[in-house]
Design an enzyme around this catalytic site. Structure first.
Site, PDB file in Angstrom:
ATOM      1  N   TRP A 125       0.834  -1.186   0.000  1.00 15.86           N
ATOM      2  CA  TRP A 125       0.000   0.000   0.000  1.00 15.86           C
ATOM      3  C   TRP A 125       0.868   1.234   0.000  1.00 15.86           C
ATOM      4  O   TRP A 125       2.036   1.201   0.318  1.00 15.86           O
ATOM      5  CB  TRP A 125      -0.950   0.010   1.178  1.00 15.86           C
ATOM      6  CG  TRP A 125      -0.320  -0.153   2.520  1.00 15.86           C
ATOM      7  CD1 TRP A 125       1.006   0.037   2.837  1.00 15.86           C
ATOM      8  CD2 TRP A 125      -0.963  -0.542   3.716  1.00 15.86           C
ATOM      9  NE1 TRP A 125       1.193  -0.202   4.153  1.00 15.86           N
ATOM     10  CE2 TRP A 125       0.002  -0.560   4.729  1.00 15.86           C
ATOM     11  CE3 TRP A 125      -2.277  -0.860   4.030  1.00 15.86           C
ATOM     12  CZ2 TRP A 125      -0.296  -0.896   6.034  1.00 15.86           C
ATOM     13  CZ3 TRP A 125      -2.556  -1.197   5.332  1.00 15.86           C
ATOM     14  CH2 TRP A 125      -1.576  -1.217   6.312  1.00 15.86           C
ATOM     15  N   CYS A 126       0.265   2.288  -0.383  1.00 16.69           N
ATOM     16  CA  CYS A 126       0.972   3.556  -0.416  1.00 16.69           C
ATOM     17  C   CYS A 126      -0.043   4.580   0.061  1.00 16.69           C
ATOM     18  O   CYS A 126      -0.671   5.255  -0.725  1.00 16.69           O
ATOM     19  CB  CYS A 126       1.456   3.849  -1.830  1.00 16.69           C
ATOM     20  SG  CYS A 126       2.474   5.300  -1.919  1.00 16.69           S
ATOM     21  N   ILE A 127      -0.236   4.599   1.377  1.00 20.93           N
ATOM     22  CA  ILE A 127      -1.360   5.387   1.897  1.00 20.93           C
ATOM     23  C   ILE A 127      -1.045   6.870   1.948  1.00 20.93           C
ATOM     24  O   ILE A 127      -1.914   7.666   2.128  1.00 20.93           O
ATOM     25  CB  ILE A 127      -1.829   4.900   3.278  1.00 20.93           C
ATOM     26  CG1 ILE A 127      -0.702   4.987   4.306  1.00 20.93           C
ATOM     27  CG2 ILE A 127      -2.354   3.494   3.191  1.00 20.93           C
ATOM     28  CD1 ILE A 127      -1.132   4.625   5.698  1.00 20.93           C
TER      29      ILE A 127
ATOM     30  N   GLN B  69      -4.550   5.974  -4.738  1.00 22.32           N
ATOM     31  CA  GLN B  69      -3.269   5.423  -5.181  1.00 22.32           C
ATOM     32  C   GLN B  69      -3.092   3.975  -4.721  1.00 22.32           C
ATOM     33  O   GLN B  69      -2.679   3.108  -5.488  1.00 22.32           O
ATOM     34  CB  GLN B  69      -2.162   6.289  -4.595  1.00 22.32           C
ATOM     35  CG  GLN B  69      -0.777   5.957  -5.075  1.00 22.32           C
ATOM     36  CD  GLN B  69       0.231   6.985  -4.570  1.00 22.32           C
ATOM     37  OE1 GLN B  69      -0.111   7.892  -3.816  1.00 22.32           O
ATOM     38  NE2 GLN B  69       1.462   6.839  -4.987  1.00 22.32           N
ATOM     39  N   GLN B  73      -2.882   0.725  -7.139  1.00 22.68           N
ATOM     40  CA  GLN B  73      -1.648  -0.066  -7.094  1.00 22.68           C
ATOM     41  C   GLN B  73      -1.976  -1.542  -6.883  1.00 22.68           C
ATOM     42  O   GLN B  73      -1.380  -2.423  -7.489  1.00 22.68           O
ATOM     43  CB  GLN B  73      -0.795   0.457  -5.944  1.00 22.68           C
ATOM     44  CG  GLN B  73       0.603  -0.123  -5.841  1.00 22.68           C
ATOM     45  CD  GLN B  73       1.374   0.597  -4.730  1.00 22.68           C
ATOM     46  OE1 GLN B  73       1.446   1.816  -4.717  1.00 22.68           O
ATOM     47  NE2 GLN B  73       1.916  -0.151  -3.808  1.00 22.68           N
TER      48      GLN B  73
END
Lengths: 127, 209
Positions: A125-127, B69, B73
């Site tokens: 994840w890239c929160i 995002q 992803q």
């Protein structure tokens, strides 16, 4: 000699595209370069992966990667930086520590690097 | 914030994207910047199929349509999304400043429940207290997106509690409960299953997700 590689306490390490090799171990890696099976992790893997990154693991590195690993095993996702900092302050009994202290240990991205050393998947994840 | 495929969700009512479009247009006409944020179940090729609708919204003055995002992803499509991406932390930063929030979630506020009395929307205050109401039983992917939403608020150290309505309390048992437990174990957010003054229930701005 095995060609391009890194030396660590466990021997000469060779990186193939999907495997990390020492003289007596072979760890398959996933596409992100993390240990493919988190349950195969052991100290030798952490040392070999650290050597590949040009790191010598100090007691604080070991604390960090074990804490991150335990968090991942408990909750199935990596910890927030905020949680690691809180735990590190307790570990060092120093409430003044902040994210800079973690970046001094793992300068690229402390959580992501700790996950790689701790044999758990790359944070997805890239929160 | 859109957490559902409006086409599927409103199919029975035959409304589709129309209410979303109308709401956004109404706010944009007030010359206020509007961020449309597609999150969780709304970030799938199917949900984003009415791309011309989304792009038309995006081209309106002061409107930006963004895709989560993390959710994009995770689709693993190895290509750029057709719209701009935004992080959940960025979303929370905008929510904290927002005058109006439109929410298209998967559940409804638990109806006729003494445990969950309706709350009047409190005044907007920078860094105010928030509540996320999980009013449906999420599947695995949706659970991940909801956890991410709560964790992103924790990154900004916002005061957040996650409420679990009657349809979602099963979430708090077994393995799924263990995943949510990280919020309380590490003091990242609170978890409640009924309204409580101790948790400043009435002071929170609730998002029914």
């Amino acid at each position: 000699m095995n060609g391009a590689g890194w030396w660590c306490r466990g021997g000469w390490i060779t990186e193939m595209s999907d495997v990390l090799l020492t003289d007596d171990h072979r760890w398959p890696l996933d596409d992100d370069g993390h240990l493919a099976d988190a349950h195969q992790w052991n100290d030798a893997f952490a040392e070999a992966m650290a050597a590949r990154q040009g790191l010598t693991l100090t007691p604080d590195h070991w604390w960090l990667l074990r804490w991150v690993r335990e968090y991942w095993l408990a909750y199935d996702n990596p910890p927030l930086m905020r949680s690691v900092i809180s735990a590190y302050r307790l570990h060092r009994n120093d409430p003044s520590l902040g994210s800079a202290a973690l970046y001094r240990l793992l300068s690229e991205h402390p959580i992501r690097q700790a996950c790689q050393l701790a044999g758990v998947p790359k944070p997805d994840w890239c929160i | 914030m859109i957490r559902v495929d409006p086409v599927d969700h409103r199919q029975g009512e035959g409304q589709g994207w129309e209410p979303v479009t109308r709401w956004v247009q109404n706010k944009a006409n007030q010359a206020a910047p509007v961020q449309v944020f597609l999150h969780g179940p709304a970030v799938t090729p199917g949900a984003m199929a009415p791309l011309n609708t989304l792009q038309a919204l995006d081209q309106m003055p002061s409107v930006t349509v963004t895709v989560c995002q993390a959710a994009w992803q995770r689709l693993g499509l190895n290509r750029e999304p057709p719209l701009a991406v935004a992080s959940l932390v960025e979303l929370w930063a905008n929510l904290s400043r927002a005058q109006h929030i439109g929410m298209w979630g998967r559940g409804e506020w638990p109806a006729s429940s003494a445990d969950w009395p309706r709350v009047a929307e409190p005044a907007v205050t920078e860094g105010g207290a928030w509540g996320l109401m999980v009013a449906h039983a999420p599947d695995q992917a949706d659970r991940q997106s909801l956890l991410e939403l709560a964790l992103a608020a924790a990154v900004l150290e916002l005061d957040v509690v996650v409420g679990f309505g009657p349809a979602a309390t099963e979430e708090l048992s077994g393995e799924t409960g263990q995943r949510w437990a990280q919020l309380t174990d590490h003091r990242l957010a609170g978890i409640i299953t009924q309204a409580s003054e101790d948790d400043r229930y009435h002071e929170r701005r609730w998002l029914v997700v």
